[in-house]
Design an enzyme around this catalytic site. Sequence first.
Site, mmCIF file in Angstrom:
data_model
loop_
_atom_site.group_PDB
_atom_site.id
_atom_site.type_symbol
_atom_site.label_atom_id
_atom_site.label_comp_id
_atom_site.label_asym_id
_atom_site.label_seq_id
_atom_site.Cartn_x
_atom_site.Cartn_y
_atom_site.Cartn_z
ATOM 1 N N ASN A 13 0.882 -1.177 0.000
ATOM 2 C CA ASN A 13 0.000 0.000 0.000
ATOM 3 C C ASN A 13 0.913 1.218 0.000
ATOM 4 O O ASN A 13 1.479 1.573 1.026
ATOM 5 C CB ASN A 13 -0.889 -0.013 1.248
ATOM 6 C CG ASN A 13 -1.644 1.303 1.411
ATOM 7 O OD1 ASN A 13 -1.771 2.081 0.467
ATOM 8 N ND2 ASN A 13 -2.145 1.555 2.615
ATOM 9 N N GLU A 102 -6.936 4.902 7.639
ATOM 10 C CA GLU A 102 -6.686 6.328 7.365
ATOM 11 C C GLU A 102 -7.906 6.963 6.697
ATOM 12 O O GLU A 102 -8.219 8.128 6.929
ATOM 13 C CB GLU A 102 -5.416 6.485 6.517
ATOM 14 C CG GLU A 102 -4.169 6.222 7.360
ATOM 15 C CD GLU A 102 -2.955 5.718 6.589
ATOM 16 O OE1 GLU A 102 -2.935 5.808 5.352
ATOM 17 O OE2 GLU A 102 -2.033 5.206 7.250
ATOM 18 N N SER A 214 3.181 -2.138 10.399
ATOM 19 C CA SER A 214 4.614 -2.189 10.694
ATOM 20 C C SER A 214 5.243 -3.547 10.394
ATOM 21 O O SER A 214 6.113 -4.015 11.136
ATOM 22 C CB SER A 214 4.884 -1.757 12.147
ATOM 23 O OG SER A 214 4.505 -0.403 12.324
HETATM 24 C C1 PEP Z 1 -0.852 0.307 5.858
HETATM 25 O O1 PEP Z 1 -0.902 1.510 5.661
HETATM 26 O O2 PEP Z 1 -1.722 -0.427 5.356
HETATM 27 C C2 PEP Z 1 0.246 -0.224 6.667
HETATM 28 C C3 PEP Z 1 0.181 -1.463 7.067
HETATM 29 O O3 PEP Z 1 1.280 0.644 6.953
HETATM 30 P P1 PEP Z 1 2.711 0.285 7.642
HETATM 31 O O4 PEP Z 1 3.174 -1.012 7.055
HETATM 32 O O5 PEP Z 1 3.573 1.431 7.278
HETATM 33 O O6 PEP Z 1 2.451 0.170 9.108
#
Ligand code: PEP
Length: 258
Positions: A13, A102, A214
């Site tokens: 993503n 988000e 993460s």
């Molecule tokens: C996401 O935005 O779907 C996501 C999992 O972000 P990150 O891996 O940066 O935590």
Amino acid sequence: MSKQQRGKLVVGNWKMHGRLAANTALLQAVAQGADELPADVRVGVCVPSLYVAQAQSLLEGSPVVWGVQDVSAFTHGAYTGEVAAPMVTDFGATLAIVGHSERRAYHRESAELVAVKTQRALEAGLTPIVCVGETLEEREGGLTERVVGAQLDEVLAKLSAQEAARLVVAYEPVWAIGTGKSASAEQAQAVHAFLRARLAAEGAADVPLLYGGSVKPDNAEELFRQLDIDGGLIGGASLKAQDFLAICKAAAATSVAG
Ligand code: PEP
């Protein structure tokens, strides 16, 4: 179907990142890396919708699938700034993230709206990646299952069993997204098992369940080894080809061929 038979799915993503030149390098590197993965590891990227044509031109013929991070709840009409699901499929896209936290938080998307967007994506022939997840406050209040269950139920209520079987569901604890603090493998597995049971009750037990929040090269393999974790939705780490491909390789290490 067993965990092995479901294979693994790793989807990037990109969020609102990327420019033409940087995208070219990243897409080419991902396409090249994906070529070397076993067939039961599927790789996808969800780009800003403006770049879906670029993804098509650079990924067509590669094993990598592509898509967008949102679709409109409408098919066409006077909805300035919106992108409809059939427009996305014009560019060979097959994936659409819906209900990312988000969008739920910053664009005030309700569970009902997420369910309608899921329907629009399915009607257009896209695979919706439906995101669910609790905030830290909800987790600490013991509300995780209630929150993610309600988010999923709202979507399932609008779908037939056949439609539900075409979903991908991503468990993304809000407190783990972009924070560098992933859920532990045990925490993630517990929620995935809960979601699997909920989906099984609707005749959709084999829906791929991705963990997001993460995920990095150093924690991916442990997460992907869990019984009900079928892969990952990767934010920050999907912007660096090396990290993203290392996560895909971790998926391969936990797949049948791996
Ligand atoms: C996401 O935005 O779907 C996501 C999992 O972000 P990150 O891996 O940066 O935590």
